[in-house]
Scaffold this active site. Structure first.
Site, PDB file in Angstrom:
ATOM      1  N   HIS A 135       0.824  -1.208   0.000  1.00  0.00           N
ATOM      2  CA  HIS A 135       0.000   0.000   0.000  1.00  0.00           C
ATOM      3  C   HIS A 135       0.865   1.268   0.000  1.00  0.00           C
ATOM      4  O   HIS A 135       0.692   2.154  -0.838  1.00  0.00           O
ATOM      5  CB  HIS A 135      -0.908  -0.028   1.242  1.00  0.00           C
ATOM      6  CG  HIS A 135      -1.777   1.180   1.414  1.00  0.00           C
ATOM      7  ND1 HIS A 135      -3.115   1.185   1.104  1.00  0.00           N
ATOM      8  CD2 HIS A 135      -1.496   2.432   1.850  1.00  0.00           C
ATOM      9  CE1 HIS A 135      -3.617   2.378   1.354  1.00  0.00           C
ATOM     10  NE2 HIS A 135      -2.650   3.164   1.817  1.00  0.00           N
ATOM     11  N   GLU A 136       1.807   1.323   0.923  1.00  0.00           N
ATOM     12  CA  GLU A 136       2.637   2.526   1.030  1.00  0.00           C
ATOM     13  C   GLU A 136       3.519   2.705  -0.199  1.00  0.00           C
ATOM     14  O   GLU A 136       3.805   3.832  -0.606  1.00  0.00           O
ATOM     15  CB  GLU A 136       3.477   2.491   2.305  1.00  0.00           C
ATOM     16  CG  GLU A 136       2.670   2.463   3.610  1.00  0.00           C
ATOM     17  CD  GLU A 136       1.630   3.557   3.715  1.00  0.00           C
ATOM     18  OE1 GLU A 136       1.810   4.636   3.107  1.00  0.00           O
ATOM     19  OE2 GLU A 136       0.610   3.336   4.392  1.00  0.00           O
ATOM     20  N   HIS A 164       3.314   7.060  -6.537  1.00  0.00           N
ATOM     21  CA  HIS A 164       2.534   8.240  -6.929  1.00  0.00           C
ATOM     22  C   HIS A 164       3.433   9.487  -6.821  1.00  0.00           C
ATOM     23  O   HIS A 164       3.349  10.402  -7.626  1.00  0.00           O
ATOM     24  CB  HIS A 164       1.312   8.370  -6.008  1.00  0.00           C
ATOM     25  CG  HIS A 164       0.173   9.160  -6.581  1.00  0.00           C
ATOM     26  ND1 HIS A 164      -0.954   9.460  -5.848  1.00  0.00           N
ATOM     27  CD2 HIS A 164      -0.030   9.736  -7.786  1.00  0.00           C
ATOM     28  CE1 HIS A 164      -1.788  10.161  -6.591  1.00  0.00           C
ATOM     29  NE2 HIS A 164      -1.256  10.347  -7.770  1.00  0.00           N
TER      30      HIS A 164
END
Ligand code: ZN
Length: 725
Positions: free
Chosen positions: A508-509, A515
């Site tokens: 997730h991180e 991004h």
């Protein structure tokens, strides 16, 4: 939520992705300390004086000491103010270049030091950093106001905005974004209205602080005291001892004290055998703040809803929800409410199926009662143990830390994007066990630096998050310097093993990290994760699902000793257990998210006329089809800190909105061939490189070819067909 103007002004370096609804409520700042800030010398001996000469302008922690922060921060604010004044007082006619672009260039020193200070305070903080944070909070707020309430600056921004016809693409979006930021702070209002806004802001701030403070008082007032150890059957000896210690500390020597946590559901309910005690605990939780004890949050709930509605109307919006969601991807409360309500029938039918299983378990034990909210977790645990017996320790043996990082997360990102991670041991860090990597693009070019601060330490706040030291910007010539933080407990010696959730969180991180890493925009305030709150968790949640991709899993989930892949039987169990009780989990969340909107889509008059908060809440849940007695909302009105103490009012829906996008996009990618470089490139081109330089719905449609639907989310959570045995 769009960044505050101050963040816009100093670049996006302070953006932190919050990551889970459990972590988003941060304690409201301690009352601002107004200690006099004496002039401190700031000169070349301070490592923040000039841009770092390390690769990628990475902070030089071999030189940075605590005493450098404060003078650099103060000097940074002062320099930024001067730069802003120069822009506002420019004798030339306002242009995009001399106003908006100059604002983007301004605040370099402040941005440089603030990004380091706040990162270190969060990851390796201490009393000193906390005291300085308290001292800075009012100064930073005042600094932000001095920009957003500068009438000369706004006049120039407005002039550029009104002549924006000649602009396009990213420049146009930046102008609109900057202008809107001013207007949303009240820059267009007359003095009388501005005074009203200021008064409302002051009252809102004091009421949210009071709400937060009350929650601590309510936790004490609602502590459940148990006289007899026998009533605690089901708990371990260690747990019982902890309750005895807590009772002693609270002045109830010889008894046992059960503290309540911040959700309606209480963790202890899954193991307490005594039904009466369970009921007491649940009621202490669910009725807290409703007048059952001295501290009453009901008047605050009403007043906060009313004040927000007033503020929204002063700013020209129908309701607070319209104001908040104007800058979100959803765009309006109606759109967000519709997305949630569309999920309700499938979720409720799953809840009914779960309830039937739980009722059957009660009946099989001879219980002559219908399942109540204080029974659910206890019997659900029994159902889980019977149906999905899973040995968490056995699973962990397949999740060794280094394998998860290198053969799992890095491998998956390499397969999807062609990137690689090369460890750099020459870059100094701010603490132990932090790994720094240079990230190489598919063509061998350098993308930026990545810090993996995965292990827990004293002074690190809880949870997991992504942030940056330097955010990407073509204008400033900066490549990204990105951090991931987690709280994995490092083994004292030998291999460190991760839980299923810790592995998932690492993926997730990394999603947030990429991004930031793939950001390819001109202006710093539009870079990377500086997107709306209902969009920011999309790229991160999306990457979670590679953990269970067959190719990825086979590459990393190997037994730490034998190197054998995880047996299929164990994997099947893991998959089945993953979505256990998901109907309940989903419904309690949706109920709270819809409740949030009910308060924040009221007119000031309607909010003022709420007579009974409990009745309002019950009617709201009923109206939305989520009133199921055994499954109360995750947060009830009087302790809904996200929306009445934190900054998530009309925004609690955002986590699920992002997950809907993630599930829909992931499913679509599977249909297009799954883990391929072509798919990765498309995701990067349309989503990960764009930051906030393009409307998020348009980004999504560019990738997906259509708007998202909730179907894939239901599949992701195993909620498509009711599971009736
Ligand atoms: Zn996140």
């Amino acid at each position: 939520m769009r960044k505050s103007l101050i963040a816009v002004a100093i670049g996006a370096t302070l953006t932190v992705a919050a990551c889970s609804d459990k972590e988003a409520t941060q304690a409201v700042n301690e009352t601002a300390q107004t200690e006099q800030t004496q002039a401190v010398e700031f000169n070349q001996s301070n490592p923040f004086y000039a841009e770092s000469s390390l690769p990628f302008h990475a902070p030089d922690f071999s030189k940075i000491k605590f005493e450098h922060y404060k003078p650099a921060l103060l000097a940074g604010m002062e320099a930024h103010s001067k730069e802003i004044e120069a822009i506002a007082n420019n004798a030339e006619a306002p242009t995009f270049e001399n106003t908006i672009v100059e604002m983007e260039r301004s605040g370099a020193l402040l941005s440089r030091v603030a990004s380091v200070f706040y990162n270190v305070a969060g990851s390796n903080g201490n009393d000193q950093t906390r005291a300085l944070q308290g001292e800075l909070a009012p100064l930073m707020a005042a600094h932000g106001d001095s920009i957003s309430l500068n009438p000369k600056l706004f006049a120039r921004v407005k002039a550029v905005y009104e002549n924006r016809d000649s602009l396009e693409g990213e420049a146009l979006r930046l102008v609109e974004d900057t202008y809107k930021g001013f207007v949303r702070s009240g820059a267009e209002l007359n003095e009388e209205a501005k005074d009203k806004i200021r008064a409302i802001n002051t009252e809102l701030s004091s009421l949210t602080t009071e709400f937060q403070r009350n929650l601590m008082a309510l936790a004490k007032e609602n502590m459940v005291i148990v006289d007899d150890k026998a009533q605690l059957a089901g708990l371990s000896d260690t747990e019982i001892q902890q309750l005895a210690d807590a009772a002693t500390a609270a002045g109830h020597e010889g008894k046992y004290a059960i503290s309540i946590t911040n959700t309606t559901r209480q963790p202890i309910l899954s193991s307490l055998e005594n039904r009466e005690v369970r009921q007491r605990v649940w009621e202490a939780s669910a009725y807290r703040g409703t007048g059952n004890t001295e501290t009453d949050n009901r008047p605050l709930v009403k007043r906060l809803a009313e004040l927000r509605a007033q503020k929204a109307q002063l700013l020209g919006y129908d309701t607070w929800g319209d104001y908040v969601l104007e800058t979100s991807m959803a765009g309006s409360p109606e759109a967000a409410q519709k997305m949630l309500r569309d999920l309700v029938p499938a979720v409720v039918s799953n809840v009914e199926a779960e309830k039937a299983e739980i009722q059957a378990m009660i009946n099989s034990e001879g219980g002559d009662f219908e399942v109540q909210p204080w029974d659910w977790a206890y019997y659900a645990e029994k159902v889980r143990a019977e149906k999905y017996a899973l040995n968490a320790e056995e699973v962990k043996q397949y999740f060794e830390f280094n394998r998860v990082v290198e053969d799992g997360v890095f491998y998956a990102m390499n397969q999807l994007f062609g990137i690689s991670f090369e460890q750099r041991d020459d870059i100094p860090t701010y603490g132990d066990n932090i790994r720094v990597y240079e990230v190489k693009d598919i063509d061998g070019e350098t993308l930026g630096l990545f810090y993996g601060d995965w292990f827990t330490r004293d002074g690190k706040r809880g949870g997991a998050w992504m942030s940056s030291f330097v955010s990407q910007s073509e204008l400033l010539g900066n490549k990204p310097v990105i951090l991931n933080n987690q709280n994995i407990k490092k083994a004292a010696e030998g291999p460190t093993f991760l839980s299923f959730d810790e592995v998932s969180t690492m993926f997730h991180e990394m999603g947030h990290g990429l991004h930031g890493m793939f950001s390819d925009v001109m202006y710093p305030s539009l870079a990377g994760t500086s997107v709306s709150r209902d969009y920011v968790e999309f790229p991160s949640t999306f990457q979670e699902d590679w953990m269970l991709n067959e190719k990825v899993l086979n590459n990393f989930a190997k037994h730490y000793e034998t190197g054998e892949p995880m047996p299929k039987e164990l994997l099947d169990k893991v998959m089945a257990a993953k979505n256990f009780n998901m109907g309940y989990d989903t419904l309690e969340y949706i109920a709270s998210a819809l409740l949030d909107f009910e308060y924040h889509t009221l007119t000031p008059e309607a909010a003022a006329s709420i007579e009974d908060v409990a009745a309002f809440e019950a009617a709201a849940l009923e109206r939305n089809g989520v009133a199921i007695d055994a499954v109360p909302p995750r947060y009830k009105s009087t302790f809904f800190a996200h929306v009445f103490a934190g900054g998530y009012s009309a925004g609690y829906y955002a986590y699920m909105w992002s997950e809907i996008l993630a599930a829909d996009a992931f499913k679509y990618m599977q249909e297009q061939g799954g883990l391929t470089l072509e798919n990765g490139q498309k995701f990067r081109d349309t989503i990960l490189s764009k930051g906030n330089s393009k409307d998020p719905m348009q980004q999504y449609i560019d990738f997906r070819g259509q708007e998202p639907t909730g179907e894939a989310l239901l599949e992701r959570r195993g909620l498509t067909t009711p599971k009736i045995d």
